[in-house]
Design a protein around this motif. Structure first.
Motif, PDB file in Angstrom:
ATOM      1  N   ILE A 310     -18.253  -0.026   1.798  1.00 48.11           N
ATOM      2  CA  ILE A 310     -16.970  -0.715   1.625  1.00 48.11           C
ATOM      3  C   ILE A 310     -15.992  -0.168   2.658  1.00 48.11           C
ATOM      4  CG2 ILE A 310     -15.025  -1.096   0.053  1.00 48.11           C
ATOM      5  CD1 ILE A 310     -17.009  -0.702  -2.263  1.00 48.11           C
ATOM      6  N   ASP A 311     -15.245  -1.033   3.295  1.00 45.03           N
ATOM      7  CA  ASP A 311     -14.242  -0.610   4.277  1.00 45.03           C
ATOM      8  C   ASP A 311     -12.913  -0.403   3.555  1.00 45.03           C
ATOM      9  OD1 ASP A 311     -12.620  -0.109   6.406  1.00 45.03           O
ATOM     10  OD2 ASP A 311     -12.866  -2.065   7.369  1.00 45.03           O
ATOM     11  N   TRP A 312     -12.505   0.872   3.421  1.00 43.38           N
ATOM     12  CA  TRP A 312     -11.259   1.192   2.720  1.00 43.38           C
ATOM     13  C   TRP A 312     -10.065   1.283   3.660  1.00 43.38           C
ATOM     14  CZ3 TRP A 312     -11.338   0.376  -2.190  1.00 43.38           C
ATOM     15  CH2 TRP A 312     -12.479   0.636  -2.952  1.00 43.38           C
ATOM     16  N   GLN A 313     -10.271   0.993   4.941  1.00 44.73           N
ATOM     17  CA  GLN A 313      -9.160   1.053   5.890  1.00 44.73           C
ATOM     18  C   GLN A 313      -8.397  -0.274   5.865  1.00 44.73           C
ATOM     19  OE1 GLN A 313      -9.067   4.001   6.791  1.00 44.73           O
ATOM     20  NE2 GLN A 313     -11.164   4.709   6.884  1.00 44.73           N
ATOM     21  N   ASP A 314      -7.089  -0.178   6.109  1.00 36.01           N
ATOM     22  CA  ASP A 314      -6.255  -1.379   6.162  1.00 36.01           C
ATOM     23  C   ASP A 314      -5.080  -1.090   7.086  1.00 36.01           C
ATOM     24  OD1 ASP A 314      -5.139  -3.827   5.747  1.00 36.01           O
ATOM     25  OD2 ASP A 314      -4.440  -3.437   3.704  1.00 36.01           O
ATOM     26  N   ASN A 315      -5.381  -1.034   8.391  1.00 36.21           N
ATOM     27  CA  ASN A 315      -4.426  -0.616   9.420  1.00 36.21           C
ATOM     28  C   ASN A 315      -4.089   0.866   9.286  1.00 36.21           C
ATOM     29  OD1 ASN A 315      -4.277  -3.239  10.537  1.00 36.21           O
ATOM     30  ND2 ASN A 315      -2.736  -3.835   9.022  1.00 36.21           N
ATOM     31  N   ILE A 316      -3.659   1.285   8.104  1.00 34.29           N
ATOM     32  CA  ILE A 316      -3.414   2.693   7.827  1.00 34.29           C
ATOM     33  C   ILE A 316      -4.661   3.258   7.156  1.00 34.29           C
ATOM     34  CG2 ILE A 316      -1.963   4.344   6.582  1.00 34.29           C
ATOM     35  CD1 ILE A 316       0.258   2.245   6.657  1.00 34.29           C
ATOM     36  N   PRO A 317      -5.182   4.417   7.604  1.00 25.58           N
ATOM     37  CA  PRO A 317      -6.407   4.966   7.017  1.00 25.58           C
ATOM     38  C   PRO A 317      -6.323   5.099   5.497  1.00 25.58           C
ATOM     39  CG  PRO A 317      -5.832   6.181   9.003  1.00 25.58           C
ATOM     40  CD  PRO A 317      -4.702   5.238   8.733  1.00 25.58           C
ATOM     41  N   ARG A 320      -6.115   0.910   1.755  1.00 29.54           N
ATOM     42  CA  ARG A 320      -6.706  -0.019   0.780  1.00 29.54           C
ATOM     43  C   ARG A 320      -7.194   0.731  -0.463  1.00 29.54           C
ATOM     44  NH1 ARG A 320     -12.271  -3.374   1.626  1.00 29.54           N
ATOM     45  NH2 ARG A 320     -12.279  -4.493  -0.362  1.00 29.54           N
ATOM     46  N   LEU A 321      -7.733   1.931  -0.257  1.00 26.25           N
ATOM     47  CA  LEU A 321      -8.186   2.722  -1.399  1.00 26.25           C
ATOM     48  C   LEU A 321      -6.994   3.173  -2.236  1.00 26.25           C
ATOM     49  CD1 LEU A 321     -10.372   4.123  -3.025  1.00 26.25           C
ATOM     50  CD2 LEU A 321     -10.282   6.031  -1.404  1.00 26.25           C
ATOM     51  N   GLU A 322      -5.932   3.627  -1.593  1.00 32.80           N
ATOM     52  CA  GLU A 322      -4.736   4.040  -2.329  1.00 32.80           C
ATOM     53  C   GLU A 322      -4.180   2.887  -3.155  1.00 32.80           C
ATOM     54  OE1 GLU A 322      -0.212   4.894  -1.076  1.00 32.80           O
ATOM     55  OE2 GLU A 322      -1.606   6.413  -0.323  1.00 32.80           O
ATOM     56  N   ALA A 464     -14.602   0.931  -6.858  1.00 34.95           N
ATOM     57  CA  ALA A 464     -15.378   0.055  -5.979  1.00 34.95           C
ATOM     58  C   ALA A 464     -15.291  -1.389  -6.452  1.00 34.95           C
ATOM     59  CB  ALA A 464     -16.829   0.518  -5.932  1.00 34.95           C
ATOM     60  N   ALA A 465     -15.403  -1.600  -7.757  1.00 37.31           N
ATOM     61  CA  ALA A 465     -15.350  -2.957  -8.293  1.00 37.31           C
ATOM     62  C   ALA A 465     -13.986  -3.592  -8.040  1.00 37.31           C
ATOM     63  CB  ALA A 465     -15.661  -2.937  -9.789  1.00 37.31           C
ATOM     64  N   ILE A 466     -12.918  -2.879  -8.370  1.00 33.71           N
ATOM     65  CA  ILE A 466     -11.574  -3.429  -8.157  1.00 33.71           C
ATOM     66  C   ILE A 466     -11.331  -3.709  -6.688  1.00 33.71           C
ATOM     67  CG2 ILE A 466      -9.105  -2.944  -8.363  1.00 33.71           C
ATOM     68  CD1 ILE A 466     -10.484  -3.581 -11.016  1.00 33.71           C
ATOM     69  N   GLY A 467     -11.823  -2.823  -5.819  1.00 33.54           N
ATOM     70  CA  GLY A 467     -11.670  -3.050  -4.379  1.00 33.54           C
ATOM     71  C   GLY A 467     -12.371  -4.305  -3.906  1.00 33.54           C
ATOM     72  N   LEU A 468     -13.443  -4.689  -4.602  1.00 24.33           N
ATOM     73  CA  LEU A 468     -14.193  -5.906  -4.263  1.00 24.33           C
ATOM     74  C   LEU A 468     -13.761  -7.105  -5.096  1.00 24.33           C
ATOM     75  CD1 LEU A 468     -17.760  -4.316  -4.014  1.00 24.33           C
ATOM     76  CD2 LEU A 468     -16.324  -5.052  -2.098  1.00 24.33           C
ATOM     77  N   GLU A 469     -12.702  -6.941  -5.893  1.00 26.31           N
ATOM     78  CA  GLU A 469     -12.182  -7.979  -6.784  1.00 26.31           C
ATOM     79  C   GLU A 469     -13.206  -8.405  -7.832  1.00 26.31           C
ATOM     80  OE1 GLU A 469     -10.569 -11.097  -4.350  1.00 26.31           O
ATOM     81  OE2 GLU A 469      -8.907  -9.846  -3.667  1.00 26.31           O
ATOM     82  N   VAL A 470     -13.987  -7.436  -8.282  1.00 24.39           N
ATOM     83  CA  VAL A 470     -14.924  -7.625  -9.388  1.00 24.39           C
ATOM     84  C   VAL A 470     -14.298  -7.009 -10.635  1.00 24.39           C
ATOM     85  CG1 VAL A 470     -17.188  -6.940 -10.304  1.00 24.39           C
ATOM     86  CG2 VAL A 470     -16.966  -7.657  -7.911  1.00 24.39           C
ATOM     87  N   GLY A 471     -14.428  -7.674 -11.779  1.00 24.98           N
ATOM     88  CA  GLY A 471     -13.914  -7.121 -13.019  1.00 24.98           C
ATOM     89  C   GLY A 471     -14.759  -5.948 -13.487  1.00 24.98           C
TER      90      GLY A 471
END
Length: 505
Positions: A310-317, A320-322, A464-471
């Motif tokens: 999973i790529d947790w980066q979103d411009n700022i390292p 996305r995880l935070e 991981a699930a929430i990051g992938l928009e899985v319930g």
């Protein structure tokens, strides 16, 4: 064969369809406990201004890292109005929203944080300095001289207020307290990596010494984990000698047959370490806890789970995880629609293979207590690309091994005490352990370690699930023995935790 007390407690707190109705109690809402402590006396350090701070001086930057670390670990993320006291939701999940855990900080004494004891006041995101004396050496002594405490200037200590969970879940609450703390440890590990702290989990310590240090009432609360926080910015080249995360307690084979209502308190006492114990002969040679594959069923279907991380980066390292940690919510209902096999693979990858995330600056080998004792089974009801049935997950080989062919939707509805989450999930992940083997290795204290590790794994599944928009939603209430029977899980595996995955309704 005489069971140890941990095995006795586990057997006594199992849910069974023939007896659960007789043990159910209505909730007395007039006695519902608060989910936070309030210290009235002490010096208050307000952490809120640092969440938006743009200052770059060393002091402001340090406070900003600590503020974000605590917010992402256990911070308040929402307030829900009720007829009485609002419900305060946090970044770590808790059964019934009861939040039994407390976080304390111990400072060795730095230019930023004077020596002494602090409580994290989650309700207003502050620290309260309630004891100003230097107690660091007492923590070191109680933790058998853990080498991380030689380098760290700060340590977190998680405790639990037993009644917060027992109010609703009675004696079985002890299981939930450690699963909930495992969720919190999962957050602490990731929040530390995001904010320049390396947490070291210390599960072996003299309980009463830490309890007394924090002025805890041992009849009502207890210490769960001590966590030295090594500041990577201040100690970039620090080398911490290998040291066991988990240490053994006694194996208690002689005990009274207890009435309901006394099991929880006695389980905590029976799993305490009460004196200095012999450490392994060569602590410097301790191998890190490694995943292993216990079951290799002959002639079964095997499916590789290797995938891209999973790529947790979103411009700022790691931004996305935070964001995922702060917006995480347990799903209340699923549609019954299918998941994809790629989603399941990525959830398993983030949960069991942290080394794949080293390039994203996450810790490639975070602390657990002993993952070699935890096994994973997955009941698949609706995953595109996977046959319905029950699978053993072999993390070392990174593959699913099918052990039973069947759609388990109705059985899962029943096993999960009639919760529709079990019926409508696309997949349900079961964490189990051979309790007898664990007790032989760590004494009755093994019961703590098993549930802490299961909760930690469960929290990585959550994120991981929430990051992938899985319930996603954890379930700690189930008919224990029937799970093994229905899914074909070996009977010597005690079921610790269930995490359901599905399409959110």
């Amino acid at each position: 064969m005489v069971d140890s007390f941990a095995q006795y407690y586990h057997q006594r707190t199992k849910y069974d369809p023939d007896t659960i109705a007789s043990k159910s109690q209505g909730l007395d809402w007039s006695t519902q406990p608060l989910s936070y402590k309030e210290y009235k006396i002490g010096t208050v350090y307000d952490l809120k201004p640092y969440l938006q701070s743009t200052k770059q001086d060393n002091e402001s930057y340090w406070w900003q890292r600590l503020s974000l670390f605590l917010l992402c670990s256990y911070g308040l993320t929402a307030r829900i109005k009720t007829m009485g006291e609002p419900m305060y939701l946090r970044s770590a999940p808790s059964a019934g929203g009861l939040y039994p855990a407390e976080i304390y900080l111990v400072s060795k004494g730095t230019s930023f944080l004077p020596a002494g004891l602090y409580n994290y006041q989650v309700k207003d995101h502050t620290l309260i300095h309630f004891w100003a004396n230097d107690v660091w050496q007492h923590v070191q002594g109680a933790c058998f001289g853990h080498p991380a405490l030689m380098v760290a200037d700060l340590a977190a200590i998680t405790t639990a207020v037993f009644y917060r969970s027992a109010w609703r879940y009675q004696d079985r609450a002890y299981r939930r307290i450690f699963l909930d703390t495992g969720h919190l440890l999962g957050n602490i590990e990731l929040a530390g990596a995001m904010n320049g702290f390396r947490p070291y989990f210390v599960g072996g310590f003299i309980d009463r010494q830490i309890d007394e240090l924090l002025y805890l009432n041992p009849e009502q609360e207890g210490t769960i984990c001590v966590i030295p926080l090594v500041d990577i910015d201040a100690h970039p080249d620090a080398t911490i000698a290998a040291f066991p995360t988990a240490l053994p307690s006694r194996i208690n084979l002689e005990y009274a047959d207890l009435p309901d209502g006394q099991l929880l308190k006695n389980c905590h006492q029976m799993t305490e370490i009460t004196q200095f114990r012999q450490l392994p002969a060569n602590t410097s040679d301790i191998d890190p806890v490694k995943l292993d594959d216990k079951y290799n069923f002959p002639f079964c279907l095997k499916i590789s789970t290797q995938t891209n991380p999973i790529d947790w980066q979103d411009n700022i390292p790691l931004a996305r995880l935070e964001n995922t940690m702060l917006k995480r919510r347990s799903t209340r209902a699923y549609t019954g629609a299918e998941l994809t096999i790629d989603e399941l693979k990525q959830i398993l990858d983030f949960t069991y293979h942290p080394r794949h995330y080293a390039e994203q600056n996450l810790d490639p080998s975070p602390d657990y207590f002993d993952l070699s004792l935890i096994e994973t089974f997955i009941a698949v009801s609706g995953v595109q690309g996977l046959d319905e049935g029950c699978y053993y997950y072999a993390p070392k080989a990174q593959e699913l091994r099918q052990i039973r062919f069947k759609n388990f939707r109705q059985e899962l509805h029943y096993l999960c005490l009639g919760q529709e989450l079990g019926r409508d999930a696309g997949a349900a992940i079961f964490h189990t352990a051979d309790l007898n083997m664990a007790v032989q290795k760590y004494g009755d204290r093994a019961y703590r370690y098993l549930h802490l590790d299961a909760g930690h794994l469960g929290q990585r599944i959550n994120l991981a699930a929430i990051g992938l928009e899985v319930g996603v939603s954890g379930i700690a209430g189930f008919f224990d023995d029937r799970v093994n029977e229905v899914l074909g899980i070996p009977e010597d595996e005690a079921v610790l935790y269930i995490t359901t995955l599905g399409r959110p309704a």
